[in-house]
Write a protein that holds these residues in place. Structure first.
Motif, PDB file in Angstrom:
ATOM      1  N   ARG A   1       0.732  -1.340  -0.032  1.00  0.00           N
ATOM      2  CA  ARG A   1       0.158  -0.075  -0.084  1.00  0.00           C
ATOM      3  C   ARG A   1       0.958   1.261   0.134  1.00  0.00           C
ATOM      4  O   ARG A   1       0.668   2.269   0.827  1.00  0.00           O
ATOM      5  N   LEU A   2       1.651   1.358  -1.097  1.00  0.00           N
ATOM      6  CA  LEU A   2       2.486   2.475  -0.946  1.00  0.00           C
ATOM      7  C   LEU A   2       1.821   3.885  -1.475  1.00  0.00           C
ATOM      8  O   LEU A   2       2.121   4.767  -1.011  1.00  0.00           O
ATOM      9  N   ALA A   3       1.092   3.619  -2.440  1.00  0.00           N
ATOM     10  CA  ALA A   3       0.494   4.848  -3.026  1.00  0.00           C
ATOM     11  C   ALA A   3      -0.555   5.474  -1.690  1.00  0.00           C
ATOM     12  O   ALA A   3      -0.518   6.831  -1.647  1.00  0.00           O
ATOM     13  N   SER A   4      -1.294   4.611  -0.900  1.00  0.00           N
ATOM     14  CA  SER A   4      -2.047   5.144   0.116  1.00  0.00           C
ATOM     15  C   SER A   4      -1.073   5.761   1.148  1.00  0.00           C
ATOM     16  O   SER A   4      -1.484   6.893   1.727  1.00  0.00           O
ATOM     17  N   THR A   5      -0.245   5.218   1.421  1.00  0.00           N
ATOM     18  CA  THR A   5       0.705   5.946   2.432  1.00  0.00           C
ATOM     19  C   THR A   5       1.324   7.122   1.969  1.00  0.00           C
ATOM     20  O   THR A   5       1.598   8.277   2.749  1.00  0.00           O
ATOM     21  N   ALA A   6       2.025   7.249   0.621  1.00  0.00           N
ATOM     22  CA  ALA A   6       2.859   8.506   0.110  1.00  0.00           C
ATOM     23  C   ALA A   6       1.690   9.437  -0.162  1.00  0.00           C
ATOM     24  O   ALA A   6       2.096  10.537  -0.074  1.00  0.00           O
ATOM     25  N   SER A   7       0.326   9.139  -0.224  1.00  0.00           N
ATOM     26  CA  SER A   7      -0.489  10.351  -0.596  1.00  0.00           C
ATOM     27  C   SER A   7      -0.637  11.079   0.669  1.00  0.00           C
ATOM     28  O   SER A   7      -1.006  12.303   0.499  1.00  0.00           O
ATOM     29  N   GLY A   8      -0.285  10.456   1.918  1.00  0.00           N
ATOM     30  CA  GLY A   8      -0.403  11.136   3.128  1.00  0.00           C
ATOM     31  C   GLY A   8       0.933  11.798   3.671  1.00  0.00           C
ATOM     32  O   GLY A   8       1.104  12.622   4.654  1.00  0.00           O
TER      33      GLY A   8
ATOM     34  N   VAL B   1       6.434  -0.682  -7.161  1.00  0.00           N
ATOM     35  CA  VAL B   1       5.885  -1.761  -8.024  1.00  0.00           C
ATOM     36  C   VAL B   1       4.435  -1.536  -8.656  1.00  0.00           C
ATOM     37  O   VAL B   1       3.855  -1.763  -9.820  1.00  0.00           O
ATOM     38  N   GLY B   2       3.548  -0.704  -7.711  1.00  0.00           N
ATOM     39  CA  GLY B   2       2.236  -0.347  -8.291  1.00  0.00           C
ATOM     40  C   GLY B   2       1.312  -1.251  -8.019  1.00  0.00           C
ATOM     41  O   GLY B   2       0.200  -1.103  -8.711  1.00  0.00           O
ATOM     42  N   TYR B   3       1.356  -2.320  -7.477  1.00  0.00           N
ATOM     43  CA  TYR B   3       0.161  -3.467  -7.208  1.00  0.00           C
ATOM     44  C   TYR B   3      -1.023  -2.925  -6.671  1.00  0.00           C
ATOM     45  O   TYR B   3      -1.892  -3.287  -6.832  1.00  0.00           O
ATOM     46  N   GLU B   4      -0.893  -1.881  -5.498  1.00  0.00           N
ATOM     47  CA  GLU B   4      -1.889  -1.343  -4.986  1.00  0.00           C
ATOM     48  C   GLU B   4      -2.957  -0.638  -5.986  1.00  0.00           C
ATOM     49  O   GLU B   4      -4.328  -0.703  -6.031  1.00  0.00           O
ATOM     50  N   ALA B   5      -2.209   0.202  -6.865  1.00  0.00           N
ATOM     51  CA  ALA B   5      -3.118   0.788  -7.985  1.00  0.00           C
ATOM     52  C   ALA B   5      -3.654  -0.033  -8.857  1.00  0.00           C
ATOM     53  O   ALA B   5      -4.704   0.125  -9.323  1.00  0.00           O
TER      54      ALA B   5
ATOM     55  N   LEU C   1       1.798  -4.648 -16.689  1.00  0.00           N
ATOM     56  CA  LEU C   1       0.461  -5.148 -16.005  1.00  0.00           C
ATOM     57  C   LEU C   1      -0.202  -4.050 -15.595  1.00  0.00           C
ATOM     58  O   LEU C   1      -1.478  -3.927 -15.700  1.00  0.00           O
ATOM     59  N   TYR C   2       0.428  -3.139 -15.026  1.00  0.00           N
ATOM     60  CA  TYR C   2      -0.345  -1.620 -14.450  1.00  0.00           C
ATOM     61  C   TYR C   2      -0.978  -1.051 -15.714  1.00  0.00           C
ATOM     62  O   TYR C   2      -2.114  -0.566 -15.674  1.00  0.00           O
ATOM     63  N   LEU C   3      -0.111  -0.578 -16.671  1.00  0.00           N
ATOM     64  CA  LEU C   3      -0.675  -0.017 -17.967  1.00  0.00           C
ATOM     65  C   LEU C   3      -1.938  -0.793 -18.346  1.00  0.00           C
ATOM     66  O   LEU C   3      -2.813  -0.120 -18.879  1.00  0.00           O
ATOM     67  N   GLY C   4      -1.710  -1.910 -18.512  1.00  0.00           N
ATOM     68  CA  GLY C   4      -2.866  -2.909 -18.923  1.00  0.00           C
ATOM     69  C   GLY C   4      -4.121  -2.719 -18.112  1.00  0.00           C
ATOM     70  O   GLY C   4      -5.332  -2.637 -18.684  1.00  0.00           O
ATOM     71  N   ALA C   5      -3.777  -2.906 -16.974  1.00  0.00           N
ATOM     72  CA  ALA C   5      -4.936  -2.890 -15.914  1.00  0.00           C
ATOM     73  C   ALA C   5      -5.830  -1.334 -16.241  1.00  0.00           C
ATOM     74  O   ALA C   5      -7.029  -1.363 -16.110  1.00  0.00           O
ATOM     75  N   MET C   6      -5.002  -0.319 -16.221  1.00  0.00           N
ATOM     76  CA  MET C   6      -5.619   0.976 -16.428  1.00  0.00           C
ATOM     77  C   MET C   6      -6.117   0.963 -17.542  1.00  0.00           C
ATOM     78  O   MET C   6      -7.300   1.637 -17.757  1.00  0.00           O
ATOM     79  N   LEU C   7      -5.555   0.610 -18.776  1.00  0.00           N
ATOM     80  CA  LEU C   7      -6.191   0.495 -19.933  1.00  0.00           C
ATOM     81  C   LEU C   7      -7.572  -0.036 -20.107  1.00  0.00           C
ATOM     82  O   LEU C   7      -8.364   0.553 -20.658  1.00  0.00           O
ATOM     83  N   GLY C   8      -7.549  -1.304 -19.791  1.00  0.00           N
ATOM     84  CA  GLY C   8      -8.637  -2.211 -19.574  1.00  0.00           C
ATOM     85  C   GLY C   8      -9.616  -1.548 -18.738  1.00  0.00           C
ATOM     86  O   GLY C   8     -10.950  -1.540 -19.411  1.00  0.00           O
ATOM     87  N   ALA C   9      -9.384  -1.051 -17.667  1.00  0.00           N
ATOM     88  CA  ALA C   9     -10.570  -0.339 -16.775  1.00  0.00           C
ATOM     89  C   ALA C   9     -10.958   0.897 -17.581  1.00  0.00           C
ATOM     90  O   ALA C   9     -12.374   1.041 -17.536  1.00  0.00           O
ATOM     91  N   LEU C  10     -10.141   1.677 -18.256  1.00  0.00           N
ATOM     92  CA  LEU C  10     -10.590   2.935 -18.844  1.00  0.00           C
ATOM     93  C   LEU C  10     -11.669   2.297 -19.947  1.00  0.00           C
ATOM     94  O   LEU C  10     -12.640   2.909 -20.232  1.00  0.00           O
ATOM     95  N   TYR C  11     -11.085   1.376 -20.841  1.00  0.00           N
ATOM     96  CA  TYR C  11     -12.033   0.879 -21.868  1.00  0.00           C
ATOM     97  C   TYR C  11     -13.476   0.119 -21.378  1.00  0.00           C
ATOM     98  O   TYR C  11     -14.201   0.594 -21.936  1.00  0.00           O
TER      99      TYR C  11
END
Length: 550
Positions: free
Chosen positions: A68-75, A316-320, A362-372
């Protein structure tokens, strides 16, 4: 009168040791299975250790040990997010400098999957240990400090390096050594994703490049061991959370065709930017007489700045990725994260941070697929499987096209989701994306990296053989009293590759030539004929053919 004393008959244990020694020397499958179990344990624990090392650095840099790096870094304060990658870049610079001065690193970069592929194709399956260990250290600091890359590629390289080190004293033939590289890679991938089938397929598809029967058993054994170790230490949960996917409708299957085209576009951008950016930055640095090892802090500043805008691009970006799979981002956010992740990954690699391309793809593909999916699902109607369905397919399609491993990524998705419908749709989507991507980039990301050293693996082993056999390997040596003589223009040198020798004979219309050394007065050291060159090439081709089909 003395009598000869017969040696005592060997004990059963001695017979077993002799049998194992001969089996290893001959590359027999049962012996390789035994060694594969050892490699699976070592490579599996190496992947686990690298993951813990990355999380430890991440805890020091950001105060977060989990994914959960993204959640921690946002604070965190802005200056903290910026300074953490910069400090990590300073440490990476020091490690690169020490690696160059001690010859622990052949180049100013951490090594990865492409170096494993090159070792398999051009170095007889042999890899040095120290570059593997030093690269793992650089990768741990790079990813833990926020570098926008992944841990799977470094795990594969570390596992393969350890596999080569373990098998080296056994004097394995080249075929056995290559199988051991694949075993190390399979165990590392299986331990990273908790996906043993996908780990084995990745080793066949990317590292070995074939599915010979003799290699299936050892590679599968190592992959299973890696997955078991991962489950023991991290549980049975996958690398990231995948929501349950409802059954897909016919319209969902048809809708994957445009997604395949979009996945190809993202994969092409990822490959070309991530490959060419390091070359452009290196060229500019050399023009300014700036050593490459001083670049990481500059890259850390760019990564930190992007992290302020979007903490999801850090590490790594697995949380996102998990949030995207669950449909947790708005359309505008998904589009922005695709662009920012591409820039962050490009900057990470261009400025000599370590890490792999697996997780970013994998991150880019998940974001693209979710957008699509967010755009297409309302058009399909209530029968649609939803955004998660397209996010999973996009993740696998972009990842498979970037890595050049469509089957492996399909199996990863299947092992993560247990969804037959999604896996079938992904197989179609990733095939379309891979064909388009390969036609534009002329190979996967790893193939492009191997080309830096002049090896084109997209054409198979036929061309690599011409680049690895040297004249001294096939020439007829001459005695010392035959080495005198004037320098003849119709000669080849002992370090000339087979391709150059064969080209020389064809151009000069010669049937043979003397071989000279490049050292000293360039004495004659042997003689080589056109028939010798062609026979060596045919023999090497036959050996590779047998290895790939038996």
């Amino acid at each position: 009168m003395s009598t000869a004393i017969n040696p005592p008959p060997p004990s059963p244990f001695g017979k077993l040791l002799r049998y194992l020694k001969n089996s290893f020397a001959d590359g027999r499958s049962p012996a390789l299975w035994l060694l594969a179990l050892v490699v699976g344990v070592v490579a599996g624990y190496a992947a686990i250790g690298l993951r813990l090392a990355i999380q430890s650095v991440q805890f020091v840099a950001f105060g977060e040990f989990s994914e959960r790096l993204a959640s921690t870094a946002s604070g965190l304060p802005v200056h903290h997010i910026i300074l953490a990658p910069v400090a990590g870049g300073c440490i990476v610079s020091l490690l690169l400098y020490v690696g160059l001065k001690t010859n622990w690193l052949p180049e100013t970069r951490a090594e990865g999957v492409a170096d494993v592929m090159e070792a398999r194709a051009a170095q007889g399956g042999k890899m040095p240990l120290l570059p593997g260990l030093w690269s793992a250290l650089i990768n741990a600091v790079s990813v833990g400090a926020g570098g926008s890359t992944g841990r799977e590629g470094p795990s594969v390289h570390l596992g393969a390096s350890l596999a080569s080190f373990i098998s080296r004293p056994l004097n394995l033939p080249a075929r056995g050594a290559r199988i051991m590289l694949a075993c190390g890679a399979a165990a590392a991938v299986a331990a990273s994703f908790n996906a043993p089938v996908a780990g084995a397929l990745f080793a066949f598809e990317v590292v070995l490049g074939h599915y010979a029967l003799r290699s299936i058993g050892p590679v599968a054994a190592s992959s299973v061991i890696g997955a078991i170790l991962s489950r023991i230490h991290f549980g049975a949960s996958p690398a990231f959370t995948v929501p349950e996917i409802p059954p897909a409708s016919l319209a969902d299957f048809i809708a994957i065709i445009p997604l395949g085209l979009a996945s190809a576009g993202v994969a092409i951008a990822c490959i070309l930017l991530s490959f060419n950016a390091p070359r452009l930055v290196a060229t500019r640095a050399q023009a300014l007489s700036v050593p490459l090892w001083v670049l990481p802090p500059v890259g850390g500043l760019i990564i930190g700045g992007l992290g302020v805008l979007a903490p999801e691009v850090l590490g790594v970006g697995y949380e996102a990725t998990s949030v995207a799979l669950a449909g947790g981002y708005a359309i505008a956010t998904l589009a922005a994260l695709i662009v920012l992740k591409l820039i962050a990954t490009m900057a990470t690699m261009a400025f000599r941070f370590g890490g792999g391309i697996f997780a970013p793809s994998l991150y880019l593909g998940a974001m693209l697929g979710a957008l699509y999916g967010a755009l297409a699902a309302p058009l399909i109607g209530p029968d649609s499987a939803g955004s998660a369905y397209f996010a999973v397919i996009g993740m696998g399609a972009v990842g498979g096209a970037v890595l050049g491993a469509p089957l492996s990524t399909t199996l990863i998705v299947f092992e993560l989701t247990a969804s037959y419908e999604a896996s079938i749709a992904l197989l179609v989507c990733v095939s379309l994306a891979s064909v388009i991507t390969t036609s534009v980039t002329k190979g996967s990301f790893f193939h492009k990296q191997v080309e830096r050293h002049g090896f084109d693996l997209t054409q198979g082993d036929a061309r690599v053989i011409l680049q690895t056999i040297r004249a001294r390997d096939i020439m007829t040596p001459l005695d010392s009293h035959d080495t005198a003589g004037e320098l003849d223009e119709s000669c080849v040198y002992d370090d000339d590759y087979l391709g150059r020798v064969m080209g020389f004979f064809s151009a000069e219309k010669l049937d043979g030539a003397q071989v000279r050394s490049r050292h000293g007065d360039q004495p004659i050291v042997g003689y080589i004929t056109k028939a010798d060159a062609h026979a060596a090439y045919a023999s090497a081709l036959q050996a590779r053919h047998e290895e790939e089909h038996r």
